[in-house]
Design a protein around this motif. Structure first.
Motif, PDB file in Angstrom:
ATOM      1  N   PRO A  54      32.692  59.761  72.767  1.00 33.19           N
ATOM      2  CA  PRO A  54      32.254  60.600  73.880  1.00 33.19           C
ATOM      3  C   PRO A  54      31.288  59.923  74.858  1.00 33.19           C
ATOM      4  CG  PRO A  54      32.161  61.811  71.809  1.00 33.19           C
ATOM      5  CD  PRO A  54      32.408  60.379  71.462  1.00 33.19           C
ATOM      6  N   LEU A  55      30.472  58.971  74.383  1.00 29.83           N
ATOM      7  CA  LEU A  55      29.495  58.327  75.247  1.00 29.83           C
ATOM      8  C   LEU A  55      29.787  56.838  75.387  1.00 29.83           C
ATOM      9  CD1 LEU A  55      26.155  59.914  73.942  1.00 29.83           C
ATOM     10  CD2 LEU A  55      27.466  60.577  75.975  1.00 29.83           C
ATOM     11  N   GLY A  56      29.384  56.289  76.507  1.00 24.28           N
ATOM     12  CA  GLY A  56      29.455  54.845  76.686  1.00 24.28           C
ATOM     13  C   GLY A  56      30.794  54.337  77.171  1.00 24.28           C
ATOM     14  N   LYS A  57      30.977  53.033  77.021  1.00 20.64           N
ATOM     15  CA  LYS A  57      32.161  52.360  77.530  1.00 20.64           C
ATOM     16  C   LYS A  57      33.282  52.396  76.501  1.00 20.64           C
ATOM     17  CE  LYS A  57      29.130  49.407  80.263  1.00 20.64           C
ATOM     18  NZ  LYS A  57      28.621  48.047  80.539  1.00 20.64           N
ATOM     19  N   LEU A  58      34.500  52.286  76.983  1.00 24.96           N
ATOM     20  CA  LEU A  58      35.664  52.464  76.112  1.00 24.96           C
ATOM     21  C   LEU A  58      36.362  51.149  75.769  1.00 24.96           C
ATOM     22  CD1 LEU A  58      37.185  55.660  77.805  1.00 24.96           C
ATOM     23  CD2 LEU A  58      35.652  55.517  75.829  1.00 24.96           C
ATOM     24  N   ASP A  59      36.305  50.163  76.649  1.00 26.92           N
ATOM     25  CA  ASP A  59      36.987  48.888  76.393  1.00 26.92           C
ATOM     26  C   ASP A  59      36.234  48.067  75.356  1.00 26.92           C
ATOM     27  OD1 ASP A  59      39.000  49.430  78.188  1.00 26.92           O
ATOM     28  OD2 ASP A  59      38.041  48.364  79.847  1.00 26.92           O
ATOM     29  N   ARG A  60      37.003  47.453  74.463  1.00 29.92           N
ATOM     30  CA  ARG A  60      36.424  46.563  73.446  1.00 29.92           C
ATOM     31  C   ARG A  60      36.871  45.125  73.732  1.00 29.92           C
ATOM     32  NH1 ARG A  60      33.975  49.101  69.393  1.00 29.92           N
ATOM     33  NH2 ARG A  60      34.433  51.299  68.999  1.00 29.92           N
ATOM     34  N   TYR A  61      35.904  44.209  73.553  1.00 31.30           N
ATOM     35  CA  TYR A  61      36.164  42.795  73.754  1.00 31.30           C
ATOM     36  C   TYR A  61      36.036  42.065  72.421  1.00 31.30           C
ATOM     37  CZ  TYR A  61      35.707  43.866  78.707  1.00 31.30           C
ATOM     38  OH  TYR A  61      35.890  44.396  79.963  1.00 31.30           O
ATOM     39  N   PRO A  62      36.662  40.906  72.284  1.00 31.00           N
ATOM     40  CA  PRO A  62      36.560  40.157  71.021  1.00 31.00           C
ATOM     41  C   PRO A  62      35.110  39.813  70.697  1.00 31.00           C
ATOM     42  CG  PRO A  62      38.266  39.221  72.446  1.00 31.00           C
ATOM     43  CD  PRO A  62      37.502  40.210  73.278  1.00 31.00           C
ATOM     44  N   LEU A  63      34.754  39.881  69.420  1.00 31.37           N
ATOM     45  CA  LEU A  63      33.424  39.424  69.017  1.00 31.37           C
ATOM     46  C   LEU A  63      33.299  37.939  69.367  1.00 31.37           C
ATOM     47  CD1 LEU A  63      32.928  41.190  65.573  1.00 31.37           C
ATOM     48  CD2 LEU A  63      31.971  41.817  67.787  1.00 31.37           C
ATOM     49  N   GLY A  64      32.173  37.583  69.917  1.00 27.39           N
ATOM     50  CA  GLY A  64      31.977  36.222  70.417  1.00 27.39           C
ATOM     51  C   GLY A  64      32.156  36.115  71.917  1.00 27.39           C
ATOM     52  N   THR A  65      32.604  37.193  72.553  1.00 23.40           N
ATOM     53  CA  THR A  65      32.705  37.195  74.011  1.00 23.40           C
ATOM     54  C   THR A  65      31.313  37.035  74.614  1.00 23.40           C
ATOM     55  OG1 THR A  65      34.674  38.609  73.997  1.00 23.40           O
ATOM     56  CG2 THR A  65      33.386  38.549  76.033  1.00 23.40           C
ATOM     57  N   VAL A  66      31.207  36.203  75.638  1.00 23.75           N
ATOM     58  CA  VAL A  66      29.916  35.942  76.277  1.00 23.75           C
ATOM     59  C   VAL A  66      29.997  36.347  77.748  1.00 23.75           C
ATOM     60  CG1 VAL A  66      28.160  34.219  76.833  1.00 23.75           C
ATOM     61  CG2 VAL A  66      29.495  34.005  74.723  1.00 23.75           C
ATOM     62  N   ALA A  67      29.154  37.281  78.148  1.00 23.93           N
ATOM     63  CA  ALA A  67      29.041  37.692  79.549  1.00 23.93           C
ATOM     64  C   ALA A  67      27.866  36.942  80.163  1.00 23.93           C
ATOM     65  CB  ALA A  67      28.831  39.193  79.650  1.00 23.93           C
ATOM     66  N   VAL A  68      28.142  36.125  81.153  1.00 23.84           N
ATOM     67  CA  VAL A  68      27.105  35.324  81.796  1.00 23.84           C
ATOM     68  C   VAL A  68      26.572  36.085  83.003  1.00 23.84           C
ATOM     69  CG1 VAL A  68      26.518  33.100  82.811  1.00 23.84           C
ATOM     70  CG2 VAL A  68      28.256  33.226  81.022  1.00 23.84           C
ATOM     71  N   LEU A  69      25.307  36.484  82.924  1.00 23.66           N
ATOM     72  CA  LEU A  69      24.676  37.275  83.974  1.00 23.66           C
ATOM     73  C   LEU A  69      23.588  36.446  84.655  1.00 23.66           C
ATOM     74  CD1 LEU A  69      24.116  40.488  81.805  1.00 23.66           C
ATOM     75  CD2 LEU A  69      26.167  39.867  83.093  1.00 23.66           C
ATOM     76  N   GLY A  70      22.996  36.998  85.707  1.00 23.95           N
ATOM     77  CA  GLY A  70      21.871  36.348  86.356  1.00 23.95           C
ATOM     78  C   GLY A  70      22.267  35.272  87.345  1.00 23.95           C
ATOM     79  N   THR A  71      21.370  34.313  87.539  1.00 26.80           N
ATOM     80  CA  THR A  71      21.552  33.249  88.529  1.00 26.80           C
ATOM     81  C   THR A  71      21.502  31.894  87.849  1.00 26.80           C
ATOM     82  OG1 THR A  71      19.175  33.034  88.969  1.00 26.80           O
ATOM     83  CG2 THR A  71      20.384  34.708  90.228  1.00 26.80           C
ATOM     84  N   GLU A  72      21.731  30.852  88.609  1.00 26.51           N
ATOM     85  CA  GLU A  72      21.668  29.503  88.055  1.00 26.51           C
ATOM     86  C   GLU A  72      20.267  29.171  87.558  1.00 26.51           C
ATOM     87  OE1 GLU A  72      23.147  26.356  90.416  1.00 26.51           O
ATOM     88  OE2 GLU A  72      25.194  27.146  90.539  1.00 26.51           O
ATOM     89  N   GLN A  73      19.250  29.761  88.167  1.00 29.37           N
ATOM     90  CA  GLN A  73      17.877  29.492  87.753  1.00 29.37           C
ATOM     91  C   GLN A  73      17.517  30.238  86.468  1.00 29.37           C
ATOM     92  OE1 GLN A  73      18.702  30.294  91.062  1.00 29.37           O
ATOM     93  NE2 GLN A  73      18.727  28.069  91.409  1.00 29.37           N
TER      94      GLN A  73
END
Length: 291
Positions: free
Chosen positions: A162-181
């Motif tokens: 009921p809450l949150g996101k529905l898509d699941r990604y493989p364990l070990g998936t890395v989301a790279v956020l932010g800037t180069e610094q």
């Protein structure tokens, strides 16, 4: 104060290993000073007779001082490696006060909603509040962009979750956020169950770390990367791995990945003061020196 660096020092001072190290250091220092005094007695016997007692007191004082210095718990220690050309440090402090890039543990759904899905005290919650100003929409937008090229391995229904996101990604998936610094590496090391409890295992944590380091290698440009003891607390690993075990796992995975090519110029493992109270810092320092 609870969870302070001072309490971490006191906790380590009470450990048997600290007392053993103090005793060994005292005997070593006393033996060295005694040897020097013995040499002086042989060379200057008259002076030795006149000042024998003060010299003895001074020798004991020096030996005690040396032992106290040698046995005092260190809140930071590091080792430089020639092959691979990198440095690993362990420090007691605040992850978000560190310079460079940060690693943030996340679940396979990359949920961000506080407080039901993400605990207020978690590292991920601190990322949202301290680095994204509490702007959940902004964090979600960056996560969506970062995950755009990654496969989805399953999608829950709204009835099942009921809450949150529905898509699941493989364990070990890395989301790279932010800037180069200042990048934030959101690594999925646990599975968010539909009752909003996160589960993981030792193998999941190891595999997630081994997926993380190549991404760091390709994007951190040999900068400094800081990580905390991921995998405990909500990931239900606390009954299987200690804080020290997680740190060792991080070190071994990092060095293993670095054998192919250097991952970063500096890996900094940051222990919260409360976590440091549970770890024998001296043994951990010896473990790092032995690598």
């Amino acid at each position: 104060m609870s969870g302070s660096p001072a309490r971490a020092v006191l906790s380590n001072l009470r450990r048997g290993s600290t007392l053993s190290h103090f005793t060994r250091s005292f005997l070593t220092g006393l033996g060295l000073v005694s040897g020097i005094c013995g040499l002086g007695t042989g060379l200057f016997p008259d002076i030795a007779k006149e000042f024998g007692a003060p010299v003895l007191v001074a020798a004991l004082t020096v030996a005690l001082g040396y032992a106290a210095w040698a046995a005092w718990p260190r809140l930071s220690f590091s080792r430089d490696f020639a092959l691979p050309a990198t440095r690993i440090s362990v420090v007691v402090g605040d992850l978000f006060a560190q310079d460079g890039h940060l690693v943030i543990g996340m679940s396979d759904t990359f949920d961000t909603e506080l407080p039901v899905l993400i605990d207020h005290g978690s590292v991920q919650a601190q990322l949202l509040v301290r680095e994204f100003g509490g702007d959940t929409a902004r964090l979600d937008a960056e996560l969506t962009a970062a995950l755009a090229g990654h496969p989805v391995v399953g999608t829950e229904t709204r009835e099942a979750k009921p809450l949150g996101k529905l898509d699941r990604y493989p364990l070990g998936t890395v989301a790279v956020l932010g800037t180069e610094q200042r990048r934030y590496y959101g690594v999925a090391y646990s599975r968010m169950r539909n009752d909003y409890v996160c589960d993981s295992s030792v193998s999941h944590l190891w595999n997630a770390l081994m997926e993380l380091w190549p991404v760091v290698r390709n994007t951190a440009h040999l900068g400094t990367v800081s990580i905390t003891a991921v995998g405990l607390g909500l990931a239900r690993l606390s009954g299987r791995l200690s804080q020290a075990d997680v740190v060792r796992l991080i070190i071994i995975s990092y060095l293993t990945s670095s054998r192919d090519s250097v991952v970063a110029g500096h890996l900094r493992i940051v222990l919260a003061p409360g976590a440091a109270e549970q770890i024998d810092l001296r043994r951990l320092s010896n473990y790092l020196d032995a690598q």
